[in-house]
Design an enzyme around this catalytic site. Structure first.
Site, PDB file in Angstrom:
ATOM      1  N   GLU A  24       0.783  -1.224   0.000  1.00 18.81           N
ATOM      2  CA  GLU A  24       0.000   0.000   0.000  1.00 18.81           C
ATOM      3  C   GLU A  24       0.826   1.292   0.000  1.00 18.81           C
ATOM      4  OE1 GLU A  24      -4.160  -1.213   1.974  1.00 18.81           O
ATOM      5  OE2 GLU A  24      -2.580  -0.992   3.461  1.00 18.81           O
TER       6      GLU A  24
HETATM    7  C1  ACM Z   1      -2.195  -5.437   4.041  1.00 15.57           C
HETATM    8  O1  ACM Z   1      -3.276  -5.912   4.443  1.00 15.57           O
HETATM    9  N1  ACM Z   1      -2.087  -4.149   3.779  1.00 15.57           N
HETATM   10  C2  ACM Z   1      -1.042  -6.278   3.858  1.00 15.57           C
END
Ligand code: ACM
Length: 674
Positions: free
Chosen positions: A319
């Site tokens: 992310e």
């Molecule tokens: C995640 O759930 N951002 C690895």
């Protein structure tokens, strides 16, 4: 000599007729043969190693004796009776090292064991200490109470895992999890043969490990809640004693706000930065273009890799939204100069630099599936969270992988959902055997936006046991009813490991009841199921400062009593249904006085009214079913509408009690239409 009465092999899970004979084991072993007779577990019970032994095995035997004592309430002899060969349970371990040069658990070590229990004694055989530890856990699960007292049934078990990497990831950043939370969850992990503790030690909301090189990381990034280096070493040793590898995760280059509070120069945009209080993805990301970033991370990783002996080291990598990188002209110029393709190219460059640092320190890099890229070094392990496709893709490209998509415990999905997710199913079915062999297993993930030290156990257990079984047992072991029966039994055994998934329920309800008798609240809570991350994030504005002390936090992810009632409804067990419906019908009158002048319970008044309405509707349905009179059509359709309304979540919980009533109502409608 054991005479097999019933051979329960890998097809056992699908064989309805033999299910009743199944011992309450989870994960279910590869081969189970039951025989007549039983071994008494009483005050004369003892356990000892008769072959190889070492400190790890001796302490495991001591823990085992203490654990069986807790389970039975009977004081028991710890290991080393005067004559080990006369111990009730004799452990024959060959003492094969767990890996080349490895003192503790290591990936792919022999974890197999054989257990033979006869009326005159029991024998556990294993090549390694890890195998012996697993066999002891199996024995502890087999201890049951009966008319004659505690015993273990005569049995022959041969067992080994399907996958070598069976993990639990715990987020200790969003909410702080003290060492004792980690310890008790390690004990529970060992009980269901999970062997990797993935420790998510840093995120935007908290940096939880002590760095002596860069002390502002924990000083400014943790609100004072962090593990000292002594704590970190202690947890690693504690896990090792239980056959569990510790894989630390320091999530970089995104999810790093907590680092940037003390070291803003690492960031891709000027600070100041503050500890994240709300959830989601922040813009803060390390600058992948400055040499100083790598100098810092070189020193940091040099320090941290010393604390964690396992060869695998997780760098997160998930992310990264790229906003800071996109807005920085110098980062964009760097990307252009180095021919890097946008955010993706910059992160690949960053990962390659980090991987070289890790290799220097003898570590193999693990990352979330965003790290997958053709230029990644071949030994990288990819953790798939955005879907099973990335796992298959990684394996087909030569990378090893572990599955977490479908194993997110914080979504509070039913155990049956997780149980149905197989690392080798879905896109992985098309892999060649060689490619498929790169899939090492999986990890249950416990993200902690909506869980704290008080509630986290009940969000992990017992559902993680279903995932543990998926990763350990043969894939043919897939009968959901059998899984639930055994999971509920093992949930109670887990209690004796010290984990507080059941123990915290009463006190949390008592707190909500504010000094009054909590029984009507408990009836309501038993009838409800808590919602997970997605619905909670949409229900109200949460942050790490919002207390997790409401009804939803006490309510379980899955209601055992509602499941039992669904079974009663499918069998039309009138007596059991009537008893529960009567309780529900009368509960609101008892609940409303409890909710009066109570800020935390006021929100539940309509929910409680609905439960009582459900009870009344259920009783009326039973009257029709018993009398075989058709129910009026208008009443049936009005009830169907009411149930549909009641099924909609409120107060961040689902009124699970609707389900059995709906089964009966549908049955009644079918009878009318016949
Ligand atoms: C995640 O759930 N951002 C690895």
């Amino acid at each position: 000599m054991l005479r097999p009465l019933l051979v329960l092999t890998v097809v056992w899970g699908a064989a309805q007729t033999t299910r009743a004979a199944a011992p309450p084991l989870m994960p279910l072993p590869v081969k189970v043969e039951t025989a007549p007779g039983k071994l008494a577990v009483d005050g004369s019970f003892s356990v000892a190693a008769t072959g190889y032994t070492d400190l790890r095995l001796e302490s495991a035997l001591n823990r085992f004796a203490a654990r069986v004592s807790r389970q039975t309430g009977i004081p028991m002899l710890a290991a080393r009776p005067p004559d080990a060969s006369r111990a009730t349970l004799r452990v024959e371990c060959a003492g094969v090292p767990s890996g080349p040069g490895a003192e503790g658990p290591s990936l792919g070590e022999d974890e197999s064991y054989r257990l033979d229990v006869a009326p005159d004694g029991a024998r556990l055989k294993a090549a390694t200490v890890a195998g012996a530890l697993h066999g002891l856990e199996t024995f502890a699960q087999l201890v049951v109470a009966a008319a004659e007292g505690f015993h273990v049934p005569a049995i022959h078990i041969e067992d080994s895992p399907r996958f070598p990497w069976r993990g639990l990831m715990l987020d200790v950043s969003r909410h702080w999890m003290p060492v004792e939370v980690v310890e008790r969850n390690l004990d529970a992990m060992a009980a269901v043969k999970l062997n990797v503790f993935h420790w998510h030690l840093s995120d935007d909301q908290g940096f939880r490990a002590e760095s002596r090189r860069f002390p502002r990381l924990q000083q400014l990034g943790s609100d004072g809640s962090f593990y000292t280096q002594a704590d970190l070493r202690h947890v690693v040793a504690y896990a090792r004693d239980r056959g569990i590898r510790v894989v630390p995760e320091f999530d970089i280059p995104g999810h790093t706000n907590s680092w940037l509070v003390g070291y803003p120069e690492l960031a891709s945009a000027p600070g100041p930065y503050s500890i994240g209080r709300t959830w989601g993805v922040y813009d803060g990301a390390m600058d992948p273009t400055r040499e100083e970033t790598y100098e810092f991370l070189d020193a940091f990783l040099g320090e941290m890799t010393q604390l964690f002996p396992d060869p695998y080291f997780h760098i997160g990598g998930d992310e990264v939204n790229g906003r800071q990188w996109g807005q920085s002209s110098s980062i964009q110029a760097f990307a252009k100069e180095h021919n890097l393709d946008g955010t993706r190219g910059l992160q690949v460059y960053f990962n390659q630099r980090i991987q070289k640092l890790l290799r220097k320190y003898g570590k193999i890099m693990v990352g979330w599936d965003e790290v997958l890229h053709p230029d990644l070094p071949a030994d990288t392990v990819v953790q798939s969270w955005r879907g099973q496709a990335s796992l298959a893709e990684a394996a087909s490209k030569g990378y090893r992988g572990i599955l977490s998509a479908g194993y997110y415990l914080d979504h509070l999905s039913p155990a049956s959902y997780h149980y149905g997710i197989d690392p080798l199913a879905d896109a992985a079915q098309k892999l060649t055997p060689e490619e498929a062999s790169r899939i090492l297993g999986g990890e249950a993930c416990m993200w902690a936006e909506y869980a704290n030290a008080e509630t986290v156990d009940s969000r992990i257990w017992p559902r993680a046991a279903a995932i543990a079984e998926r990763l350990w047992s043969p894939k043919e072991v897939a009968d959901v009813d059998s899984m639930y029966e055994r999971m509920e039994a093992v949930s109670r055994v887990l209690e004796w490991t010290g984990v507080e998934h059941r123990a915290n329920y009463g006190p949390m309800l008592d707190r909500l009841a504010a000094g009054r008798l909590a029984e009507p609240l408990r009836v309501l809570a038993d009838a409800c199921e808590a919602q997970g991350l997605g619905p909670r994030s949409r229900a109200m504005k949460y942050s790490s400062l919002v207390p997790l002390n409401r009804f939803v936090d006490a309510a379980r992810p899955e209601s055992e009593s509602v499941r039992a009632l669904e079974q009663a409804a499918s069998k039309v067990d009138i007596a059991q249904l009537r008893e529960q419906f009567t309780r529900w019908a009368g509960n609101d009158a008892r609940f409303q006085p409890l909710a009066k002048d109570n800020a935390l319970l006021a929100e539940l008044k309509p929910l409680s009214q609905d439960l009582s309405a459900l009870g009344s509707a259920g009783l009326r349905i039973l009257t029709y079913l018993e009398s075989r009179r058709p129910a009026p059509k208008a009443w049936l359709s009005q009830q169907a509408k009411e149930l549909a309304r009641m099924l909609k979540p409120r107060n961040e919980v689902v009124l699970a009690a609707v389900r059995p009533v709906k089964l009966l109502l549908d049955d009644l409608a079918r009878r009318r239409n016949r």
